[in-house]
Design a protein around this motif. Structure first.
Motif: not given
Length: 121
Positions: A84, A119-121, A86-87, A13-14
């Motif tokens: 850290t 990277v995914s929420s 990111k998408l 996740q991000p």
């Protein structure tokens, strides 16, 4: 012959952290550098970070401060860490190992097959 293998990719996740590993096997005279690149579909492969045999490092502008490259020379392994993500860091990450196989030879570079980071929420 030098064989390069990456590992550690996956779905995160991000904001989460991840550590990629790259190891190579084969008898060599000297490591010139080890580096991480990434590629997304329909775009060129781009540098993330590189570490030379003398320990000096180079980072892409987007990676500086968010990614960290290190090596364990005893294990012929390099690591790429980020805490850290990111998408936009979603990509296939490749390791490039540049070595001198025999003393007096030219440098030769070897790519691994890559490891996918999503990277995914």
């Amino acid at each position: 012959q030098v064989n390069v293998v990456e590992s550690g990719g996956g779905l995160v996740q991000p904001g989460e952290s991840l550590r990629l590993s790259c190891s190579f096997s084969g008898t060599i005279f000297m490591i010139n550098s080890m580096g991480w690149y990434r590629q997304v579909p329909r775009k060129q492969r781009e540098l993330v970070a590189q570490i030379s045999g003398d320990g000096s490092t180079k980072y892409a502008d987007y990676a500086r401060g968010r990614f960290s490259i290190s090596t364990d020379n005893a294990k012929n392994t390099t690591y790429l860490e980020s805490n850290t993500l990111k998408l936009e860091d979603t990509a296939r990450y490749y390791c490039l190992v540049t070595v001198v196989v025999n003393e007096g030879d030219r440098r030769v570079s070897y790519w691994g097959q890559g490891t996918q980071v999503t990277v995914s929420s």
